[in-house]
Design a protein around this motif. Structure first.
Motif, PDB file in Angstrom:
ATOM      1  N   GLU A 134      35.119  33.478  41.791  1.00  0.00           N
ATOM      2  CA  GLU A 134      36.054  33.440  42.916  1.00  0.00           C
ATOM      3  C   GLU A 134      36.597  32.015  43.115  1.00  0.00           C
ATOM      4  OE1 GLU A 134      37.531  35.638  44.478  1.00  0.00           O
ATOM      5  OE2 GLU A 134      38.042  34.912  46.500  1.00  0.00           O
ATOM      6  N   ILE A 135      35.732  31.028  42.963  1.00  0.00           N
ATOM      7  CA  ILE A 135      36.181  29.621  43.066  1.00  0.00           C
ATOM      8  C   ILE A 135      37.230  29.347  41.986  1.00  0.00           C
ATOM      9  CG2 ILE A 135      35.423  27.211  42.725  1.00  0.00           C
ATOM     10  CD1 ILE A 135      34.538  28.278  45.435  1.00  0.00           C
ATOM     11  N   PHE A 136      36.946  29.820  40.773  1.00  0.00           N
ATOM     12  CA  PHE A 136      37.902  29.633  39.670  1.00  0.00           C
ATOM     13  C   PHE A 136      39.255  30.248  40.046  1.00  0.00           C
ATOM     14  CE2 PHE A 136      40.199  30.852  35.905  1.00  0.00           C
ATOM     15  CZ  PHE A 136      40.031  29.780  35.042  1.00  0.00           C
ATOM     16  N   ARG A 137      39.203  31.488  40.563  1.00  0.00           N
ATOM     17  CA  ARG A 137      40.438  32.209  40.901  1.00  0.00           C
ATOM     18  C   ARG A 137      41.236  31.457  41.983  1.00  0.00           C
ATOM     19  NH1 ARG A 137      42.626  35.430  44.316  1.00  0.00           N
ATOM     20  NH2 ARG A 137      40.922  35.403  45.806  1.00  0.00           N
ATOM     21  N   LEU A 138      40.551  31.028  43.024  1.00  0.00           N
ATOM     22  CA  LEU A 138      41.229  30.340  44.130  1.00  0.00           C
ATOM     23  C   LEU A 138      41.828  29.007  43.658  1.00  0.00           C
ATOM     24  CD1 LEU A 138      38.579  31.035  46.932  1.00  0.00           C
ATOM     25  CD2 LEU A 138      40.939  31.886  46.908  1.00  0.00           C
ATOM     26  N   LEU A 139      41.067  28.275  42.847  1.00  0.00           N
ATOM     27  CA  LEU A 139      41.568  26.969  42.378  1.00  0.00           C
ATOM     28  C   LEU A 139      42.724  27.144  41.388  1.00  0.00           C
ATOM     29  CD1 LEU A 139      38.267  24.901  41.970  1.00  0.00           C
ATOM     30  CD2 LEU A 139      40.043  24.619  43.712  1.00  0.00           C
ATOM     31  N   LYS A 140      42.647  28.187  40.589  1.00  0.00           N
ATOM     32  CA  LYS A 140      43.734  28.478  39.650  1.00  0.00           C
ATOM     33  C   LYS A 140      45.040  28.686  40.420  1.00  0.00           C
ATOM     34  CE  LYS A 140      44.887  32.350  36.557  1.00  0.00           C
ATOM     35  NZ  LYS A 140      45.660  31.792  35.459  1.00  0.00           N
ATOM     36  N   GLU A 141      44.936  29.432  41.511  1.00  0.00           N
ATOM     37  CA  GLU A 141      46.101  29.700  42.357  1.00  0.00           C
ATOM     38  C   GLU A 141      46.632  28.401  42.979  1.00  0.00           C
ATOM     39  OE1 GLU A 141      45.301  33.717  44.257  1.00  0.00           O
ATOM     40  OE2 GLU A 141      45.891  32.455  45.967  1.00  0.00           O
ATOM     41  N   LEU A 142      45.714  27.601  43.518  1.00  0.00           N
ATOM     42  CA  LEU A 142      46.117  26.386  44.248  1.00  0.00           C
ATOM     43  C   LEU A 142      46.679  25.303  43.324  1.00  0.00           C
ATOM     44  CD1 LEU A 142      43.114  26.168  46.735  1.00  0.00           C
ATOM     45  CD2 LEU A 142      45.522  26.389  47.383  1.00  0.00           C
ATOM     46  N   THR A 143      46.142  25.220  42.091  1.00  0.00           N
ATOM     47  CA  THR A 143      46.592  24.157  41.184  1.00  0.00           C
ATOM     48  C   THR A 143      47.752  24.626  40.302  1.00  0.00           C
ATOM     49  OG1 THR A 143      44.982  24.860  39.512  1.00  0.00           O
ATOM     50  CG2 THR A 143      44.310  23.058  40.983  1.00  0.00           C
ATOM     51  N   GLY A 144      47.938  25.956  40.221  1.00  0.00           N
ATOM     52  CA  GLY A 144      48.959  26.482  39.323  1.00  0.00           C
ATOM     53  C   GLY A 144      48.501  26.438  37.864  1.00  0.00           C
ATOM     54  N   TYR A 145      47.201  26.353  37.648  1.00  0.00           N
ATOM     55  CA  TYR A 145      46.668  26.315  36.278  1.00  0.00           C
ATOM     56  C   TYR A 145      46.971  27.636  35.562  1.00  0.00           C
ATOM     57  CZ  TYR A 145      43.180  26.085  32.556  1.00  0.00           C
ATOM     58  OH  TYR A 145      42.536  26.092  31.341  1.00  0.00           O
ATOM     59  N   PRO A 146      47.560  27.577  34.388  1.00  0.00           N
ATOM     60  CA  PRO A 146      48.007  28.818  33.747  1.00  0.00           C
ATOM     61  C   PRO A 146      46.919  29.554  32.944  1.00  0.00           C
ATOM     62  CG  PRO A 146      48.748  26.917  32.483  1.00  0.00           C
ATOM     63  CD  PRO A 146      47.983  26.379  33.649  1.00  0.00           C
ATOM     64  N   GLY A 147      45.820  28.853  32.601  1.00  0.00           N
ATOM     65  CA  GLY A 147      44.835  29.435  31.670  1.00  0.00           C
ATOM     66  C   GLY A 147      43.968  30.522  32.291  1.00  0.00           C
ATOM     67  N   LYS A 148      43.267  31.217  31.397  1.00  0.00           N
ATOM     68  CA  LYS A 148      42.327  32.261  31.840  1.00  0.00           C
ATOM     69  C   LYS A 148      40.924  31.676  31.950  1.00  0.00           C
ATOM     70  CE  LYS A 148      44.237  36.665  30.348  1.00  0.00           C
ATOM     71  NZ  LYS A 148      45.521  36.328  29.717  1.00  0.00           N
ATOM     72  N   ALA A 149      40.046  32.417  32.591  1.00  0.00           N
ATOM     73  CA  ALA A 149      38.648  31.966  32.693  1.00  0.00           C
ATOM     74  C   ALA A 149      37.972  32.082  31.325  1.00  0.00           C
ATOM     75  CB  ALA A 149      37.906  32.812  33.715  1.00  0.00           C
TER      76      ALA A 149
END
Ligand code: NAD
Length: 307
Positions: free
Chosen positions: A244-259
């Motif tokens: 969930e932390i990964f998902r939220l940070l991905k959204e906030l940073t705009g990081y395009p990669g997958k987990a």
């Protein structure tokens, strides 16, 4: 009041300093800059680059005569503590004892201690973990942090030095080391902003109670105002998974990669969260910064500060 903050150049300690200064207290910082940074130091605090184990610590007490201590300085790396248990005992236990002896001799009124809920309880027997839960540290870091709670109690019984021990959960926020071994929020945020691939250890279903650093600093203020002694958990009483932390940070940073998942880390607690009802009842503390808001502030901080 005059407050001595040990570890005041570190991640949590520097926020504690900022809060004490904002509240109108006079602050003195002792830090050997092992992981702490000069740029974290509040310019309105008086700084002494001194090791808490060293005899020079007495000069700070003789000159400054602090009324209260907020003791944040420690070695904090769980994995390193497995490799260097003696060093962790020297800094975290003997360093704290050096401080306690001086507190006694220079008639300090109270000590607020940064303990850890994540590392003293061991694998939880129930969730959320309250202060009555058995103590079963799994590593020298946890054992060293807990040992000091015994000394705090006996210094109170024998010399009347009051103490409040705050058992922090997983703390995150601005100034956490993004290159450190621990602190998944800072590490993932740093990697995502640099365009590097974060690796989730194991399934990512492991859960922690993530608390924003300003909520921790505010607990130190409330602890200063509280009369008497006590041990208090801090936390939401609710875990959040690393996925969930990964998902939220991905959204906030705009990081395009997958987990991407790597092997699980051995010896780590799978799920933990801390019940902080006692802190709410007796200190009037409760967390105020929701996870999404705290993560947003953290990402904004790292965007500004990661060149
Ligand atoms: P940090 O490494 O940023 O801060 C520790 C500070 O102590 C640093 O500034 C370091 O330079 C200083 N220090 C280390 N050894 C010293 C010594 N011998 N003499 C003087 N100063 C010394 O780590 P942090 O995460 O800010 O941790 C602060 C406190 O909170 C620690 O006591 C830690 O055990 C506790 N804690 C942290 C967390 C967390 O999630 N970060 C959780 C539970 C408890």
């Amino acid at each position: 009041m005059k407050v001595l903050v040990t570890g005041g150049a570190g991640f949590i300690g520097s926020h504690v300093v900022d809060f004490f200064i904002r509240e109108g207290h006079e602050v003195v910082v002792v830090d050997n800059l092992h992981t702490g940074k000069v740029e974290n130091l509040n310019p309105r605090a008086r700084f002494y680059q001194v090791d808490i184990r060293s005899p020079e610590l007495e000069e700070v007490f003789a000159k400054e005569r602090p009324e209260v201590i907020s003791h944040q300085a420690a070695l904090v790396n769980v994995r390193e503590s497995m490799l260097k248990p003696m060093l962790y005992a020297e800094v975290n236990i003997l360093g704290s004892l050096n401080l306690l002896e001086l507190a006694r001799r220079y008639e300090v009124k109270k000590i607020i201690y940064a303990s850890t809920g994540g590392a003293v309880y061991g694998e939880p027997e129930y969730l959320p973990v309250d202060e009555e839960h058995p103590i079963n540290p799994l590593d020298p870091y946890g054992a060293s942090k807990h040992a000091v709670e015994h000394y705090l109690h006996l210094y109170y019984l024998n010399y009347g030095l009051e103490y409040i021990s705050l058992r922090y959960p997983n703390v995150y926020g601005p100034r956490q080391d993004p290159f450190g071994e621990a602190g998944v929020v800072a590490i993932f945020t740093g990697q995502m902003l640099r365009g590097e691939q974060p690796v989730i250890n194991g399934s990512g279903e492991q859960e922690r109670d993530f608390l924003y650093v300003e909520d921790v600093a505010r607990a130190n203020i409330l602890a200063l105002e509280k009369e008497g002694c006590g041990i208090y958990n801090l936390g939401w009483g609710k875990g959040t998974s690393v996925n969930e932390i990964f998902r939220l940070l991905k959204e906030l940073t705009g990081y395009p990669g997958k987990a991407v998942h790597g092997p699980p880390k051995q010896g780590e607690v799978f799920k933990i969260c801390l019940k902080a009802d006692k802190a709410k009842r007796e200190l009037g503390w409760e967390p105020l910064v929701p996870l999404e808001e705290g993560l947003k502030a953290t990402v904004e901080y790292f965007r500004r500060n990661l060149a």
